[in-house]
Design an enzyme around this catalytic site. Structure first.
Site, PDB file in Angstrom:
ATOM      1  N   CYS A 109     -11.247   2.799  -0.933  1.00 15.11           N
ATOM      2  CA  CYS A 109      -9.964   3.287  -0.408  1.00 15.11           C
ATOM      3  C   CYS A 109      -9.718   2.515   0.874  1.00 15.11           C
ATOM      4  O   CYS A 109     -10.646   2.290   1.666  1.00 15.11           O
ATOM      5  CB  CYS A 109     -10.042   4.789  -0.129  1.00 15.11           C
ATOM      6  SG  CYS A 109      -8.592   5.432   0.733  1.00 15.11           S
ATOM      7  N   THR A 110      -8.460   2.118   1.077  1.00 14.54           N
ATOM      8  CA  THR A 110      -8.158   1.249   2.220  1.00 14.54           C
ATOM      9  C   THR A 110      -8.322   1.943   3.575  1.00 14.54           C
ATOM     10  O   THR A 110      -8.337   1.291   4.607  1.00 14.54           O
ATOM     11  CB  THR A 110      -6.730   0.693   2.098  1.00 14.54           C
ATOM     12  OG1 THR A 110      -5.860   1.784   1.800  1.00 14.54           O
ATOM     13  CG2 THR A 110      -6.643  -0.348   1.028  1.00 14.54           C
ATOM     14  N   HIS A 111      -8.443   3.259   3.560  1.00 19.22           N
ATOM     15  CA  HIS A 111      -8.681   3.956   4.833  1.00 19.22           C
ATOM     16  C   HIS A 111     -10.155   3.870   5.248  1.00 19.22           C
ATOM     17  O   HIS A 111     -10.471   4.016   6.424  1.00 19.22           O
ATOM     18  CB  HIS A 111      -8.320   5.440   4.713  1.00 19.22           C
ATOM     19  CG  HIS A 111      -6.849   5.726   4.825  1.00 19.22           C
ATOM     20  ND1 HIS A 111      -5.922   5.230   3.950  1.00 19.22           N
ATOM     21  CD2 HIS A 111      -6.153   6.476   5.725  1.00 19.22           C
ATOM     22  CE1 HIS A 111      -4.725   5.667   4.293  1.00 19.22           C
ATOM     23  NE2 HIS A 111      -4.834   6.424   5.363  1.00 19.22           N
TER      24      HIS A 111
ATOM     25  N   ASP B 104       0.858  -1.180   0.000  1.00 20.83           N
ATOM     26  CA  ASP B 104       0.000   0.000   0.000  1.00 20.83           C
ATOM     27  C   ASP B 104       0.895   1.232   0.000  1.00 20.83           C
ATOM     28  O   ASP B 104       2.100   1.146   0.232  1.00 20.83           O
ATOM     29  CB  ASP B 104      -0.875  -0.004   1.263  1.00 20.83           C
ATOM     30  CG  ASP B 104      -1.784   1.217   1.328  1.00 20.83           C
ATOM     31  OD1 ASP B 104      -2.450   1.510   0.329  1.00 20.83           O
ATOM     32  OD2 ASP B 104      -1.810   1.887   2.379  1.00 20.83           O
ATOM     33  N   SER B 105       0.270   2.381  -0.209  1.00 25.74           N
ATOM     34  CA  SER B 105       1.019   3.635  -0.191  1.00 25.74           C
ATOM     35  C   SER B 105       1.445   4.021   1.225  1.00 25.74           C
ATOM     36  O   SER B 105       2.312   4.861   1.399  1.00 25.74           O
ATOM     37  CB  SER B 105       0.149   4.746  -0.780  1.00 25.74           C
ATOM     38  OG  SER B 105      -1.084   4.797  -0.087  1.00 25.74           O
TER      39      SER B 105
ATOM     40  N   TYR C 200      -0.521   8.785  -2.203  1.00 24.03           N
ATOM     41  CA  TYR C 200      -0.425   8.561  -3.642  1.00 24.03           C
ATOM     42  C   TYR C 200      -1.649   9.141  -4.363  1.00 24.03           C
ATOM     43  O   TYR C 200      -1.575   9.468  -5.539  1.00 24.03           O
ATOM     44  CB  TYR C 200      -0.408   7.056  -3.941  1.00 24.03           C
ATOM     45  CG  TYR C 200       0.899   6.339  -3.726  1.00 24.03           C
ATOM     46  CD1 TYR C 200       1.940   6.894  -2.992  1.00 24.03           C
ATOM     47  CD2 TYR C 200       1.079   5.077  -4.270  1.00 24.03           C
ATOM     48  CE1 TYR C 200       3.123   6.205  -2.793  1.00 24.03           C
ATOM     49  CE2 TYR C 200       2.259   4.379  -4.093  1.00 24.03           C
ATOM     50  CZ  TYR C 200       3.280   4.939  -3.353  1.00 24.03           C
ATOM     51  OH  TYR C 200       4.448   4.254  -3.172  1.00 24.03           O
ATOM     52  N   GLY C 201      -2.754   9.212  -3.621  1.00 24.90           N
ATOM     53  CA  GLY C 201      -4.059   9.510  -4.232  1.00 24.90           C
ATOM     54  C   GLY C 201      -4.152  10.834  -4.966  1.00 24.90           C
ATOM     55  O   GLY C 201      -5.062  11.037  -5.756  1.00 24.90           O
TER      56      GLY C 201
ATOM     57  N   GLU D  30      -6.632   9.300   9.518  1.00 22.78           N
ATOM     58  CA  GLU D  30      -5.307   9.282  10.147  1.00 22.78           C
ATOM     59  C   GLU D  30      -5.298  10.110  11.430  1.00 22.78           C
ATOM     60  O   GLU D  30      -4.538   9.833  12.358  1.00 22.78           O
ATOM     61  CB  GLU D  30      -4.245   9.760   9.156  1.00 22.78           C
ATOM     62  CG  GLU D  30      -4.184   8.791   7.983  1.00 22.78           C
ATOM     63  CD  GLU D  30      -2.853   8.701   7.297  1.00 22.78           C
ATOM     64  OE1 GLU D  30      -1.987   9.549   7.537  1.00 22.78           O
ATOM     65  OE2 GLU D  30      -2.685   7.751   6.500  1.00 22.78           O
TER      66      GLU D  30
ATOM     67  N   CYS E  92      -4.038  -1.208  -2.257  1.00 25.03           N
ATOM     68  CA  CYS E  92      -4.136   0.236  -2.405  1.00 25.03           C
ATOM     69  C   CYS E  92      -4.973   0.463  -3.650  1.00 25.03           C
ATOM     70  O   CYS E  92      -4.572   0.081  -4.753  1.00 25.03           O
ATOM     71  CB  CYS E  92      -2.744   0.842  -2.571  1.00 25.03           C
ATOM     72  SG  CYS E  92      -2.771   2.606  -2.923  1.00 25.03           S
ATOM     73  N   ASN E  93      -6.120   1.054  -3.473  1.00 27.30           N
ATOM     74  CA  ASN E  93      -7.007   1.287  -4.609  1.00 27.30           C
ATOM     75  C   ASN E  93      -6.356   2.180  -5.650  1.00 27.30           C
ATOM     76  O   ASN E  93      -6.529   1.993  -6.847  1.00 27.30           O
ATOM     77  CB  ASN E  93      -8.304   1.938  -4.120  1.00 27.30           C
ATOM     78  CG  ASN E  93      -9.131   0.987  -3.295  1.00 27.30           C
ATOM     79  OD1 ASN E  93     -10.017   0.328  -3.817  1.00 27.30           O
ATOM     80  ND2 ASN E  93      -8.850   0.886  -2.010  1.00 27.30           N
ATOM     81  N   THR E  94      -5.601   3.157  -5.160  1.00 25.06           N
ATOM     82  CA  THR E  94      -4.980   4.110  -6.072  1.00 25.06           C
ATOM     83  C   THR E  94      -3.987   3.404  -6.999  1.00 25.06           C
ATOM     84  O   THR E  94      -3.994   3.605  -8.215  1.00 25.06           O
ATOM     85  CB  THR E  94      -4.283   5.212  -5.243  1.00 25.06           C
ATOM     86  OG1 THR E  94      -5.262   5.787  -4.372  1.00 25.06           O
ATOM     87  CG2 THR E  94      -3.685   6.276  -6.108  1.00 25.06           C
TER      88      THR E  94
HETATM   89  N1  DGL Z   1      -4.255   3.583   0.310  1.00 25.04           N
HETATM   90  C1  DGL Z   1      -4.773   4.520  -0.643  1.00 25.04           C
HETATM   91  C2  DGL Z   1      -5.968   3.932  -1.380  1.00 25.04           C
HETATM   92  O1  DGL Z   1      -6.482   2.872  -1.067  1.00 25.04           O
HETATM   93  C3  DGL Z   1      -5.167   5.825   0.013  1.00 25.04           C
HETATM   94  C4  DGL Z   1      -4.050   6.673   0.554  1.00 25.04           C
HETATM   95  C5  DGL Z   1      -3.241   7.445  -0.499  1.00 25.04           C
HETATM   96  O2  DGL Z   1      -3.742   8.428  -1.075  1.00 25.04           O
HETATM   97  O3  DGL Z   1      -2.104   7.071  -0.729  1.00 25.04           O
HETATM   98  O4  DGL Z   1      -6.417   4.513  -2.353  1.00 25.04           O
END
Ligand code: DGL
Length: 264
Positions: A183-185, A9-10, A41-42, A151, A72-74
């Site tokens: 998104c994983t958050h 993940d990011s 990363y998003g 966060e 990580c979806n991004t």
């Molecule tokens: N983990 C990223 C996702 O699932 C979100 C955090 C990021 O922007 O890096 O898209």
């Protein structure tokens, strides 16, 4: 160590996927990589995200992982091809898993998707959903403020609730019955989001869907670990930022130990 599942993940968000994997596959070794030095990363360009994804893929393949999970979806949205082209082992990602679950859940065929700007702009969820059923209408909304709110630990805070009401207005007005947390958050916001959208909308939690997909892939490919000794969990990060431990543990739902800092 017997070959592990590689998850990346990011940053810390992918730990929600690790948490679901630990529950679903309690005997598997897991190597996690979180690019905490370069998150988020998003909001970055496709080229930059793809470049980072390539580096992380190479890092994990070097550690002989048996499957790769893009938590990580991004990265899944904009770099899936780059990662698959590099990898001799199967690659699973949160978008395919979440899309499949959404298709299975929706009755009215109106699905909402929320995620980071990069994920939403890529249209990757709509494409993945339409691969299964082209009649489904997909309504998307980028929610860039959710990542910092999570966060900050504001999981049940009035500010987060108001932010959610504002963001979700645009998807709720279409009469969706399923909302993908892309998104994983976001799984950490599930109770709050459920109360905002009401009980009639099914929330697709990509972490849970991912763990299910990983379990069936390991079973199908006979890659399951045949050892009942406790598994090993290793976490690689590129930085240990302020409050890393407490934020990470909130995502993981347990103590975060065996953390190693990677210097590229
Ligand atoms: N983990 C990223 C996702 O699932 C979100 C955090 C990021 O922007 O890096 O898209």
């Amino acid at each position: 160590m017997e070959n592990a599942i590689g998850v990346f993940d990011s940053g810390v968000g992918g730990l929600t996927v690790v948490r679901a994997l630990m529950e679903r596959l309690p005997f598997e070794n897991i190597i996690y990589f979180g690019d905490t030095a370069r998150v988020p990363y998003g909001i970055k360009s496709t080229e930059t995200i793809a470049h980072y994804a390539r580096e992380i893929t190479e890092f994990l393949l070097h550690r002989q992982v048996k499957i790769l999970i893009v938590a990580c979806n991004t990265m899944a949205a904009v770099a899936h091809q780059v990662i698959s082209d590099l990898s001799p082992v199967p690659v699973l990602d949160v978008i395919s898993a979440g899309a499949e679950d959404a298709v299975a859940q929706t009755r009215v065929k109106y699905v909402g998707v929320i995620g980071t700007p990069a994920t939403i702009n890529s249209n990757a969820y709509a494409r993945a959903i339409h691969q299964h059923d082209s009649e489904i209408r997909v309504f998307s909304q980028a929610c860039p403020l959710f990542v910092p709110l999570v966060e900050e630990g504001w999981l049940d805070h009035e500010v987060t609730r108001l932010t959610a009401v504002e963001y979700l207005k645009t998807v709720l007005c279409h009469g969706i019955d399923t909302l993908v947390l892309g998104c994983t958050h976001y799984p950490l916001l599930k109770p709050l989001l459920q109360s905002v959208v009401g009980g009639n909308i099914f929330l697709v939690d990509s972490a849970g869907a991912m763990a299910e997909a990983a379990a069936s892939m390991l079973h199908r490919m006979r890659l399951k670990r045949n050892d009942e000794r406790p598994p090993e969990y290793t976490y690689y990060v590129t930085d240990v930022p302020l409050r890393f431990q407490s934020i990470g543990e909130r995502f993981l739902g347990r103590t975060l130990s065996n953390v190693r800092v990677v210097k590229w």
